[in-house]
Design an enzyme around this catalytic site. Structure first.
Site, PDB file in Angstrom:
ATOM      1  N   LEU A 169       0.763  -1.344   0.253  1.00 59.31           N
ATOM      2  CA  LEU A 169      -0.005  -0.084  -0.037  1.00 59.31           C
ATOM      3  C   LEU A 169       0.915   1.205   0.050  1.00 59.31           C
ATOM      4  O   LEU A 169       0.878   2.007   0.824  1.00 59.31           O
ATOM      5  CB  LEU A 169      -0.770  -0.084   1.152  1.00 59.31           C
ATOM      6  CG  LEU A 169      -2.312   0.967   1.133  1.00 59.31           C
ATOM      7  CD1 LEU A 169      -3.075   0.561   0.065  1.00 59.31           C
ATOM      8  CD2 LEU A 169      -2.827   1.104   2.522  1.00 59.31           C
ATOM      9  N   GLY A 170       1.662   1.597  -0.873  1.00 59.22           N
ATOM     10  CA  GLY A 170       2.509   2.439  -1.328  1.00 59.22           C
ATOM     11  C   GLY A 170       1.740   3.488  -1.904  1.00 59.22           C
ATOM     12  O   GLY A 170       0.608   3.637  -1.977  1.00 59.22           O
ATOM     13  N   ARG A 171       2.233   4.296  -2.996  1.00 59.58           N
ATOM     14  CA  ARG A 171       1.633   5.409  -3.812  1.00 59.58           C
ATOM     15  C   ARG A 171       0.691   4.787  -4.622  1.00 59.58           C
ATOM     16  O   ARG A 171      -0.409   5.114  -4.792  1.00 59.58           O
ATOM     17  CB  ARG A 171       2.725   6.202  -4.309  1.00 59.58           C
ATOM     18  CG  ARG A 171       3.723   7.151  -3.629  1.00 59.58           C
ATOM     19  CD  ARG A 171       4.643   8.006  -4.590  1.00 59.58           C
ATOM     20  NE  ARG A 171       5.604   8.831  -3.859  1.00 59.58           N
ATOM     21  CZ  ARG A 171       6.642   8.420  -3.507  1.00 59.58           C
ATOM     22  NH1 ARG A 171       7.054   7.309  -3.717  1.00 59.58           N
ATOM     23  NH2 ARG A 171       7.488   9.083  -2.805  1.00 59.58           N
ATOM     24  N   ILE A 172       1.244   3.841  -5.277  1.00 55.86           N
ATOM     25  CA  ILE A 172       0.328   3.238  -6.522  1.00 55.86           C
ATOM     26  C   ILE A 172      -0.716   2.310  -5.609  1.00 55.86           C
ATOM     27  O   ILE A 172      -1.892   2.299  -6.198  1.00 55.86           O
ATOM     28  CB  ILE A 172       1.399   2.311  -7.318  1.00 55.86           C
ATOM     29  CG1 ILE A 172       2.344   3.113  -8.126  1.00 55.86           C
ATOM     30  CG2 ILE A 172       0.336   1.636  -8.284  1.00 55.86           C
ATOM     31  CD1 ILE A 172       3.356   2.331  -9.068  1.00 55.86           C
ATOM     32  N   ARG A 192       5.354  -4.258   5.177  1.00 51.93           N
ATOM     33  CA  ARG A 192       6.020  -4.620   5.974  1.00 51.93           C
ATOM     34  C   ARG A 192       5.631  -4.504   7.320  1.00 51.93           C
ATOM     35  O   ARG A 192       5.820  -4.958   8.218  1.00 51.93           O
ATOM     36  CB  ARG A 192       7.407  -4.360   5.785  1.00 51.93           C
ATOM     37  CG  ARG A 192       8.113  -4.587   4.386  1.00 51.93           C
ATOM     38  CD  ARG A 192       9.228  -3.943   4.251  1.00 51.93           C
ATOM     39  NE  ARG A 192       9.824  -4.350   2.914  1.00 51.93           N
ATOM     40  CZ  ARG A 192      11.030  -3.752   2.359  1.00 51.93           C
ATOM     41  NH1 ARG A 192      11.573  -2.923   2.773  1.00 51.93           N
ATOM     42  NH2 ARG A 192      11.512  -4.181   1.136  1.00 51.93           N
ATOM     43  N   ILE A 247       0.464  -5.828 -11.197  1.00 54.70           N
ATOM     44  CA  ILE A 247       0.779  -4.552 -11.991  1.00 54.70           C
ATOM     45  C   ILE A 247       2.112  -4.219 -11.528  1.00 54.70           C
ATOM     46  O   ILE A 247       2.637  -2.916 -11.596  1.00 54.70           O
ATOM     47  CB  ILE A 247      -0.170  -3.529 -11.909  1.00 54.70           C
ATOM     48  CG1 ILE A 247      -0.767  -3.158 -10.503  1.00 54.70           C
ATOM     49  CG2 ILE A 247      -1.361  -3.805 -13.049  1.00 54.70           C
ATOM     50  CD1 ILE A 247      -0.064  -2.333  -9.683  1.00 54.70           C
ATOM     51  N   ARG A 249       5.825  -6.026 -10.286  1.00 53.13           N
ATOM     52  CA  ARG A 249       7.190  -6.827 -10.817  1.00 53.13           C
ATOM     53  C   ARG A 249       6.657  -8.406 -10.983  1.00 53.13           C
ATOM     54  O   ARG A 249       6.148  -8.862 -10.126  1.00 53.13           O
ATOM     55  CB  ARG A 249       8.280  -6.591 -10.046  1.00 53.13           C
ATOM     56  CG  ARG A 249       8.652  -5.243 -10.246  1.00 53.13           C
ATOM     57  CD  ARG A 249       9.442  -5.066 -12.001  1.00 53.13           C
ATOM     58  NE  ARG A 249      10.077  -3.816 -12.133  1.00 53.13           N
ATOM     59  CZ  ARG A 249       9.593  -2.666 -12.349  1.00 53.13           C
ATOM     60  NH1 ARG A 249       8.415  -2.739 -12.735  1.00 53.13           N
ATOM     61  NH2 ARG A 249      10.227  -1.666 -12.700  1.00 53.13           N
ATOM     62  N   ASP A 273      -0.073  -7.752 -15.945  1.00 51.90           N
ATOM     63  CA  ASP A 273       0.801  -6.768 -16.612  1.00 51.90           C
ATOM     64  C   ASP A 273       2.493  -6.781 -16.750  1.00 51.90           C
ATOM     65  O   ASP A 273       3.184  -6.150 -17.591  1.00 51.90           O
ATOM     66  CB  ASP A 273       0.539  -5.341 -16.165  1.00 51.90           C
ATOM     67  CG  ASP A 273       1.189  -4.143 -17.183  1.00 51.90           C
ATOM     68  OD1 ASP A 273       0.883  -4.389 -18.550  1.00 51.90           O
ATOM     69  OD2 ASP A 273       1.500  -3.134 -16.554  1.00 51.90           O
ATOM     70  N   GLU A 278      10.486 -10.713 -18.939  1.00 51.44           N
ATOM     71  CA  GLU A 278       9.959 -10.155 -20.218  1.00 51.44           C
ATOM     72  C   GLU A 278      10.805  -9.838 -21.150  1.00 51.44           C
ATOM     73  O   GLU A 278      12.006  -9.576 -20.751  1.00 51.44           O
ATOM     74  CB  GLU A 278       9.466  -8.587 -19.344  1.00 51.44           C
ATOM     75  CG  GLU A 278       8.253  -8.774 -18.471  1.00 51.44           C
ATOM     76  CD  GLU A 278       7.834  -7.761 -17.825  1.00 51.44           C
ATOM     77  OE1 GLU A 278       8.413  -6.413 -18.327  1.00 51.44           O
ATOM     78  OE2 GLU A 278       6.828  -7.396 -17.066  1.00 51.44           O
ATOM     79  N   HIS A 296       3.296  -5.195 -20.300  1.00 49.65           N
ATOM     80  CA  HIS A 296       3.669  -4.192 -19.150  1.00 49.65           C
ATOM     81  C   HIS A 296       3.644  -2.881 -19.761  1.00 49.65           C
ATOM     82  O   HIS A 296       4.479  -2.228 -19.943  1.00 49.65           O
ATOM     83  CB  HIS A 296       5.342  -4.687 -19.141  1.00 49.65           C
ATOM     84  CG  HIS A 296       5.735  -3.906 -17.776  1.00 49.65           C
ATOM     85  ND1 HIS A 296       6.995  -4.451 -17.289  1.00 49.65           N
ATOM     86  CD2 HIS A 296       5.468  -2.832 -16.858  1.00 49.65           C
ATOM     87  CE1 HIS A 296       7.325  -3.599 -16.105  1.00 49.65           C
ATOM     88  NE2 HIS A 296       6.101  -2.647 -15.993  1.00 49.65           N
TER      89      HIS A 296
END
Length: 330
Positions: A169-172, A192, A247, A249, A273, A278, A296
């Site tokens: 639950l960071g910025r994205i 974490r 979405i 890694r 994605d 890749e 991606h």
């Protein structure tokens, strides 16, 4: 008496241009053009004898490396740049760069946070809707003429009012959660550590989060600490009626375990994605109708890529002029 040998302490205060700046791998065209026209920077050859000759000739003179998050500055390349002072990274992810070595040597790294948050969150929402409502499969159903034969398309899964787990639950992750609130979804998360003041329900592990929710959305940062975080046990916890959206890694998910889970019906479906190697995607996924596959494209809009390029060049300009990066990673 100890001696500080970090890049910040050893920084050469002479002007930085030309053979002091190197582009590592392909980068955004705007960035590549500016590197050439404004800085007359060097370009590191891809591999082989040319790369070796380049590093032998120029390695000791390079002070700044500019790269994409996909390519980064890997372990061996960084070792060949003994006077490297800073790494300017195009993308929010920087796990392709040897962060441990950079930290040990005191080499700061910049990335491009915030400017791509909305577009990546939009992609996550699109994948969420597509995966649960099987929209891509429905489009193929019409396009290949099956609908015209009188066959009914199979029923899908309701996307609104679901319990959704955000892994990271960071910025994205927060931007994804905000969008899903508009669908009356109940938001849960795992980080974490618990976020003080968050309105969402915290869970102490990825497995616990998967057990408590209907859909698990992976928005965690890549790198060694998160590699394989979504493993067979987490996929088992998602369950045969649950879904996975990634979405972040490809490395965050145990890809062979995911393929097996989709084939066996251990989970209902997935929207992806990103992938482990890749642009190579496991061939076993191509024939499955319970997975949506994207190339991606999380931040892939004209507007966001322009903003990212601008921030990369701001970081480079700032370091050249003052020795400070605008958006250094912490």
């Amino acid at each position: 008496m100890s001696t500080d040998t970090s890049a910040s302490t050893r920084r050469d205060h002479s002007p930085i241009s030309g053979n002091a700046i190197v582009r590592v791998g392909p980068v955004n065209p705007t960035v590549a053009q500016a590197l050439l026209e404004n800085y007359a920077s060097l370009v590191l050859p891809d591999a082989g004898a040319q790369r070796e000759a380049f590093l032998t000739e120029h390695g000791s003179s390079i002070r700044v490396a500019v790269c994409s998050g996909k390519i980064g500055v890997d372990t061996q390349t960084m070792k060949r740049l003994p006077n490297l002072e800073a790494i300017v990274n195009f993308g929010v992810g920087y796990d392709a760069t040897d962060v441990a070595q950079a930290t040990e040597r005191g080499i700061p790294i910049s990335n491009t946070p915030d400017v791509l948050t909305d577009c990546v969150a939009d992609t996550a929402l699109g994948l969420y809707l597509d995966t649960l409502r099987t929209l891509s499969a429905a489009e193929r159903f019409v396009r290949n003429g099956t609908w015209a034969t009188g066959v009914n398309f199979p029923l899908a899964t309701r996307a609104s009012s679901k319990r959704v787990g955000i892994l990271g639950l960071g910025r994205i992750g927060a931007a994804i959660a905000k969008r899903l609130e508009g669908f009356d979804c109940e938001i849960h998360y795992h980080n974490r550590s618990e976020i003080t003041g968050s309105p969402y329900t915290y869970h102490p592990s990825a497995t616990a989060l998967a057990e408590a929710t209907d859909v698990l959305i992976v928005a965690a940062a890549g790198g060694p600490d998160s590699a394989g975080l979504v493993d067979a046990a987490v996929l088992e916890a998602i369950g045969p009626k649950g879904f996975l959206i990634n979405i972040a890694r490809g490395s965050v998910v145990d890809e062979p375990a995911l393929v097996a889970a989709l084939q066996a019906g251990t989970i209902a479906g997935a929207g992806l994605d990103v992938f482990a190697s890749e642009p190579h995607v496991p061939e076993e996924l191509f024939g499955l109708e319970n997975v949506v596959l994207l190339p991606h494209l999380g931040s892939g809009t004209h507007e966001t890529r322009a903003d990212m390029a601008s921030l990369v060049l701001d970081n480079l300009r700032s370091y050249v002029e003052s020795g400070e990066l605008v958006t250094p990673i912490s």
